[in-house]
Motif scaffolding. Structure first.
Motif, short mmCIF file in Angstrom:
data_model
loop_
_atom_site.label_atom_id
_atom_site.label_comp_id
_atom_site.label_asym_id
_atom_site.label_seq_id
_atom_site.Cartn_x
_atom_site.Cartn_y
_atom_site.Cartn_z
N GLN A 59 0.84 -1.20 0.00
CA GLN A 59 0.00 0.00 0.00
C GLN A 59 0.88 1.25 0.00
O GLN A 59 1.75 1.41 0.85
CB GLN A 59 -0.92 -0.01 1.22
N LEU A 60 0.63 2.15 -0.94
CA LEU A 60 1.44 3.36 -1.08
C LEU A 60 1.53 4.18 0.20
O LEU A 60 2.63 4.64 0.56
CB LEU A 60 0.89 4.24 -2.21
N PRO A 61 0.42 4.42 0.93
CA PRO A 61 0.54 5.29 2.11
C PRO A 61 1.36 4.70 3.24
O PRO A 61 1.73 5.42 4.16
CB PRO A 61 -0.92 5.49 2.53
N VAL A 89 -2.83 1.81 -4.47
CA VAL A 89 -3.11 3.06 -3.76
C VAL A 89 -3.85 2.85 -2.45
O VAL A 89 -4.08 3.78 -1.71
CB VAL A 89 -3.91 4.04 -4.65
N SER A 90 -4.24 1.60 -2.14
CA SER A 90 -5.07 1.29 -0.97
C SER A 90 -6.47 1.86 -1.20
O SER A 90 -6.92 1.98 -2.35
CB SER A 90 -4.43 1.85 0.30
N ASN A 91 -7.20 2.19 -0.14
CA ASN A 91 -8.50 2.83 -0.29
C ASN A 91 -8.63 3.91 0.77
O ASN A 91 -7.81 3.98 1.70
CB ASN A 91 -9.65 1.81 -0.22
N PRO A 92 -9.61 4.81 0.65
CA PRO A 92 -9.66 5.96 1.56
C PRO A 92 -9.70 5.58 3.04
O PRO A 92 -9.03 6.23 3.86
CB PRO A 92 -10.96 6.67 1.15
N GLY A 100 -2.98 7.36 8.27
CA GLY A 100 -2.99 8.80 8.51
C GLY A 100 -2.53 9.63 7.33
O GLY A 100 -2.02 10.74 7.50
N VAL A 101 -2.73 9.10 6.11
CA VAL A 101 -2.32 9.80 4.89
C VAL A 101 -3.57 10.14 4.09
O VAL A 101 -4.39 9.26 3.80
CB VAL A 101 -1.38 8.92 4.04
N ALA A 102 -3.72 11.40 3.72
CA ALA A 102 -4.90 11.82 2.97
C ALA A 102 -4.98 11.08 1.64
O ALA A 102 -3.97 10.95 0.93
CB ALA A 102 -4.86 13.33 2.73
N PHE A 103 -6.18 10.62 1.31
CA PHE A 103 -6.38 9.89 0.06
C PHE A 103 -6.78 10.89 -1.02
O PHE A 103 -7.96 11.10 -1.32
CB PHE A 103 -7.46 8.82 0.24
N ASP A 241 -16.18 2.64 5.42
CA ASP A 241 -17.51 3.13 5.10
C ASP A 241 -18.00 2.47 3.82
O ASP A 241 -17.25 2.33 2.85
CB ASP A 241 -17.45 4.65 4.91
N ALA A 242 -19.27 2.08 3.81
CA ALA A 242 -19.82 1.39 2.64
C ALA A 242 -19.79 2.26 1.39
O ALA A 242 -19.75 1.76 0.27
CB ALA A 242 -21.25 0.94 2.92
N ALA A 243 -19.78 3.59 1.57
CA ALA A 243 -19.80 4.49 0.42
C ALA A 243 -18.44 4.60 -0.24
O ALA A 243 -18.34 4.91 -1.43
CB ALA A 243 -20.29 5.87 0.84
N THR A 244 -17.36 4.37 0.51
CA THR A 244 -16.01 4.58 -0.03
C THR A 244 -15.22 3.28 -0.18
O THR A 244 -14.18 3.29 -0.85
CB THR A 244 -15.22 5.54 0.87
N ASN A 245 -15.66 2.20 0.43
CA ASN A 245 -14.96 0.92 0.32
C ASN A 245 -14.97 0.46 -1.14
O ASN A 245 -16.02 0.30 -1.75
CB ASN A 245 -15.66 -0.11 1.21
N PHE A 246 -13.77 0.25 -1.71
CA PHE A 246 -13.67 -0.11 -3.13
C PHE A 246 -14.37 -1.43 -3.42
O PHE A 246 -14.98 -1.60 -4.49
CB PHE A 246 -12.20 -0.21 -3.54
#
Length: 358
Positions: A59-61, A89-92, A100-103, A241-246
């Motif tokens: 994961q990049l972050p 890139v991982s996910n948000p 702790g890295v902004a997506f 979160d279900a809205a952001t989970n890839f």
């Protein structure tokens, strides 16, 4: 089409050794909440001789480009050239909630990250002035760029990208040597190949590895096999979160619009069994290798016809006992032998329909 195996901490070494003996091409390990990919692959490298080593993915972050390049060069040297580098890139939720890295601007960050890593692995002095990364930073300490002291040089380390979006897949075709997919149907693999080809443009003559990974359970009962994989699916679908989970986005893309919210509600309530039960059986069947060996062999045909060059066999943590995991690995290899035998005697047409026996 060849085979790879995805491993975690549970039974990692016996599974990797068995895969090597069975002729699997590559072993993959991923960064997650239970294990670190590089640690697992380092252990595997020390106890195997031939099998390839691939993070699926880093994961990049979690690491700077320099840390990743140093680790890649180290494992490449210690494994006598068996290591390839898989990045994502991982996910948000994981990037922001765990590292702790902004997506933000994931495609731009990924492009710059790979550029820096490749320069470091080539033994160059790394000076980079990008939108997301700057090396060196500021004017302190003479502003002197650094060079990796153990770069592989001519022994190029292949780079793979884990990608689910069309843009990231096009980027993989442009800047990488391979693609790693998860929760993919054969139809999605075909779409990915088309998107990768659009990114390749002038590099189409170079080999490119298409490596989708599928959770696998060999069993005479399709439903029983699916039930074995439910906890694995629910664990990935229930993160953040279900809205952001890839993975939830993929679930909706395949037509299961209500399932993500139910899985997340059950997960938040602490009822993991109910969350697992809420994973649609059809979704598991679409994206996994389940059932008896001949049924799995037919699914392998569909992945190969879609453009997969290697298929990752994921033996999940739900198959707890190591002997059972190795049995699953052997059964998947037997299914692959059935697949190869049928390919050898089949018509040269690759677009013929392949039966999906029950």
């Amino acid at each position: 089409m060849e085979l790879a195996v995805n491993i975690g901490l549970d039974g990692a070494l016996p599974l990797a050794r068995a895969a090597e003996e069975l002729g699997y091409r590559t072993v993959l390990a991923s960064d997650n909440f239970r294990s670190d990919a590089l640690t697992v692959l380092s252990c595997v490298a020390a106890h195997t001789r031939r099998i390839g080593l691939l993070p699926g993915v880093l994961q990049l972050p979690a690491r700077s480009p320099a840390a990743t390049a140093t680790a890649a060069a180290s494992l490449h040297a210690l494994s006598h050239g068996r290591f390839s580098l898989g990045l994502g890139v991982s996910n948000p939720d994981v990037s922001e909630g765990w590292h702790g890295v902004a997506f933000e601007h994931p495609l731009g960050r990924l492009r710059e990250y790979v550029t820096i890593v490749r320069r470091a692995l080539a033994g160059e002095e790394v000076r980079f002035d990008g939108e997301h990364f700057r090396l060196p930073v500021g004017n302190r300490h003479g502003n002197t760029p650094l060079r990796l002291g153990m770069a592989p040089g001519d022994a190029r380390v292949p780079v793979y990208l884990g990608a689910s979006s069309p843009g990231t897949r096009r980027l993989a075709g442009e800047i990488a040597d391979g693609w790693i997919g998860a929760f993919t149907t054969p139809e999605d693999v075909a779409d990915a190949v088309a998107q990768i080809d659009r990114g390749r443009a002038g590099g189409a003559e170079l080999p490119f590895d298409v490596l989708p990974c599928a959770a696998t359970c060999i069993d005479d009962s399709v439903e029983r096999a699916a039930n074995t994989l439910r906890a694995h699916y629910a664990g990935l679908l229930g993160v953040g979160d279900a809205a952001t989970n890839f993975f939830c986005r993929l679930l909706r893309r395949y037509g299961f619009h209500d399932a993500p919210e139910e899985i997340h509600a059950r997960t938040r309530a602490g009822d993991r069994a109910a969350a697992a039960a809420a994973v649609p059986l059809d979704f598991i069947d679409m994206t996994a290798l389940i059932g008896p060996p001949r049924r799995v062999a037919a699914r392998m045909h569909r992945y190969a016809d879609a453009g997969a060059t290697c298929l990752g066999i994921m033996i999940t943590a739900a198959q707890v006992e190591t002997p059972e995991k190795i049995r699953q690995l052997s059964e998947a290899k037997r299914a692959h032998a059935l697949f190869l035998a049928e390919r050898a005697t089949a018509s040269p047409r690759s677009d013929r329909p392949v039966p999906d026996p029950a």
